[in-house]
Design a protein around this motif. Structure first.
Motif, PDB file in Angstrom:
ATOM      1  N   ASP A   9       0.727  -1.277  -0.045  1.00  7.21           N
ATOM      2  CA  ASP A   9      -0.043  -0.079   0.105  1.00  7.21           C
ATOM      3  C   ASP A   9       1.067   1.261  -0.083  1.00  7.21           C
ATOM      4  N   ILE A  10       1.944   1.302   0.584  1.00 12.17           N
ATOM      5  CA  ILE A  10       2.533   2.460   0.911  1.00 12.17           C
ATOM      6  C   ILE A  10       4.320   2.238   0.790  1.00 12.17           C
ATOM      7  N   LEU A  11       4.915   3.046   0.212  1.00  2.90           N
ATOM      8  CA  LEU A  11       6.229   2.870   0.392  1.00  2.90           C
ATOM      9  C   LEU A  11       6.875   4.189   1.254  1.00  2.90           C
ATOM     10  N   LEU A  12       7.737   3.417   2.119  1.00  3.67           N
ATOM     11  CA  LEU A  12       8.199   4.581   3.143  1.00  3.67           C
ATOM     12  C   LEU A  12       9.661   4.839   2.941  1.00  3.67           C
ATOM     13  N   THR A  13      10.165   5.853   2.957  1.00  2.42           N
ATOM     14  CA  THR A  13      11.546   6.012   2.702  1.00  2.42           C
ATOM     15  C   THR A  13      11.882   7.602   3.481  1.00  2.42           C
ATOM     16  N   PRO A  14      13.032   7.629   3.536  1.00  2.00           N
ATOM     17  CA  PRO A  14      13.510   9.026   4.335  1.00  2.00           C
ATOM     18  C   PRO A  14      13.135  10.192   3.340  1.00  2.00           C
ATOM     19  N   THR A  15      12.975  11.130   3.589  1.00  2.00           N
ATOM     20  CA  THR A  15      12.786  12.261   2.834  1.00  2.00           C
ATOM     21  C   THR A  15      14.069  12.770   1.999  1.00  2.00           C
ATOM     22  N   VAL A  16      15.087  12.809   3.001  1.00  2.76           N
ATOM     23  CA  VAL A  16      16.314  13.035   2.452  1.00  2.76           C
ATOM     24  C   VAL A  16      17.386  12.079   3.125  1.00  2.76           C
ATOM     25  N   ALA A  17      18.716  11.917   2.868  1.00  6.89           N
ATOM     26  CA  ALA A  17      19.616  11.192   3.580  1.00  6.89           C
ATOM     27  C   ALA A  17      20.400  11.749   4.820  1.00  6.89           C
ATOM     28  N   ASP A  18      20.137  12.887   4.789  1.00  9.48           N
ATOM     29  CA  ASP A  18      20.733  13.629   5.728  1.00  9.48           C
ATOM     30  C   ASP A  18      19.922  14.898   6.464  1.00  9.48           C
ATOM     31  N   VAL A  19      20.360  15.752   7.387  1.00  9.64           N
ATOM     32  CA  VAL A  19      19.624  16.814   7.778  1.00  9.64           C
ATOM     33  C   VAL A  19      19.181  17.731   6.674  1.00  9.64           C
ATOM     34  N   THR A  20      18.193  18.670   7.069  1.00 11.55           N
ATOM     35  CA  THR A  20      17.345  19.348   6.015  1.00 11.55           C
ATOM     36  C   THR A  20      18.571  20.566   5.706  1.00 11.55           C
ATOM     37  N   PRO A  21      19.048  20.679   4.411  1.00  8.47           N
ATOM     38  CA  PRO A  21      19.938  21.537   3.886  1.00  8.47           C
ATOM     39  C   PRO A  21      19.647  22.921   4.321  1.00  8.47           C
ATOM     40  N   LYS A  22      20.509  23.959   4.278  1.00  2.00           N
ATOM     41  CA  LYS A  22      20.288  25.196   4.301  1.00  2.00           C
ATOM     42  C   LYS A  22      19.529  25.863   3.182  1.00  2.00           C
ATOM     43  N   HIS A  23      18.661  26.967   3.343  1.00  3.21           N
ATOM     44  CA  HIS A  23      18.137  27.459   1.883  1.00  3.21           C
ATOM     45  C   HIS A  23      19.068  27.822   1.291  1.00  3.21           C
ATOM     46  N   GLY A  24      19.072  27.720  -0.152  1.00  2.00           N
ATOM     47  CA  GLY A  24      19.717  27.850  -1.173  1.00  2.00           C
ATOM     48  C   GLY A  24      21.216  26.813  -1.455  1.00  2.00           C
ATOM     49  N   LEU A  90      14.893  16.079  10.097  1.00  7.04           N
ATOM     50  CA  LEU A  90      14.689  14.670   9.519  1.00  7.04           C
ATOM     51  C   LEU A  90      13.260  14.258   9.330  1.00  7.04           C
ATOM     52  N   GLY A  91      13.023  13.669   8.221  1.00  2.00           N
ATOM     53  CA  GLY A  91      11.543  13.374   7.780  1.00  2.00           C
ATOM     54  C   GLY A  91      11.306  12.027   7.037  1.00  2.00           C
ATOM     55  N   VAL A  92      10.147  11.723   6.758  1.00  2.00           N
ATOM     56  CA  VAL A  92       9.836  10.744   6.012  1.00  2.00           C
ATOM     57  C   VAL A  92       9.095  10.799   5.034  1.00  2.00           C
ATOM     58  N   GLN A  93       9.097  10.242   3.763  1.00  2.00           N
ATOM     59  CA  GLN A  93       8.150  10.311   2.752  1.00  2.00           C
ATOM     60  C   GLN A  93       7.547   8.899   2.635  1.00  2.00           C
ATOM     61  N   LEU A  94       5.916   9.166   2.470  1.00  2.00           N
ATOM     62  CA  LEU A  94       5.308   8.233   2.326  1.00  2.00           C
ATOM     63  C   LEU A  94       4.480   8.359   0.916  1.00  2.00           C
ATOM     64  N   THR A  95       4.697   7.208  -0.001  1.00  2.00           N
ATOM     65  CA  THR A  95       4.104   7.436  -1.442  1.00  2.00           C
ATOM     66  C   THR A  95       3.199   6.187  -1.523  1.00  2.00           C
ATOM     67  N   SER A  96       1.977   6.370  -2.077  1.00  5.56           N
ATOM     68  CA  SER A  96       1.069   5.644  -2.587  1.00  5.56           C
ATOM     69  C   SER A  96       0.733   5.451  -4.047  1.00  5.56           C
ATOM     70  N   ALA A  97       0.043   4.370  -4.155  1.00  2.00           N
ATOM     71  CA  ALA A  97      -0.621   4.392  -5.682  1.00  2.00           C
ATOM     72  C   ALA A  97      -1.307   5.609  -6.173  1.00  2.00           C
ATOM     73  N   LYS A  98      -1.176   5.697  -7.635  1.00  2.00           N
ATOM     74  CA  LYS A  98      -1.995   6.747  -7.841  1.00  2.00           C
ATOM     75  C   LYS A  98      -3.348   6.675  -7.656  1.00  2.00           C
ATOM     76  N   GLY A  99      -4.030   7.712  -7.245  1.00  2.30           N
ATOM     77  CA  GLY A  99      -5.335   7.832  -6.707  1.00  2.30           C
ATOM     78  C   GLY A  99      -5.822   7.385  -5.162  1.00  2.30           C
TER      79      GLY A  99
END
Length: 126
Positions: A9-24, A90-99
């Motif tokens: 149902d869901i693909l769980l991944t990190p959003t990024v592999a490191d801490v959030t980068p600085k703007h720019g 740090l964050g996670v990304q959840l991805t589902s099927a279309k719709g």
């Protein structure tokens, strides 16, 4: 990805592999930005090249969001930890099927209600 979502149902991944980068921190070069602004005037092969260069430049940050961007799948990125100033680390990304955005919103709500999201780390830990 459609085949993957037949079994999961869901693909769980990190959003990024490191801490959030600085703007720019990973801004595209001025040259690439100018070319992207003119992309409609290039032939198809050149357009594809520019798109791949744009994604390759952002891969230095090891973001996991490109898969959803390229396949058009619904995804949601949720903050898990933040620093003492309240900025997401740090964050996670959840991805589902279309719709199936309903699954993403339901799971995000459950995570928020269970206090999994936005735990604060002291600056000395980061």
């Amino acid at each position: 990805m459609a085949v993957f979502h037949e079994a999961y149902d869901i693909l769980l991944t990190p959003t990024v592999a490191d801490v959030t980068p600085k703007h720019g921190q990973f801004a595209l070069s001025e040259s690439l930005q100018n070319q992207l602004k003119q992309i409609a005037y290039f032939d198809w092969p050149k357009q594809q090249e520019l798109i791949w260069v744009m994604f390759a430049d952002s891969l230095d940050w090891t973001s996991f969001t490109q898969r959803a961007n390229l396949t058009g799948q619904p995804s949601i990125s949720l903050p898990i930890y933040r620093n003492a100033d309240g900025l997401s680390l740090l964050g996670v990304q959840l991805t589902s099927a279309k719709g199936r955005e309903d699954l993403l919103l339901l799971l995000a709500k459950q995570m928020e209600e269970s206090s999994i999201l936005c735990k604060t780390l002291s600056n000395s830990v980061v």
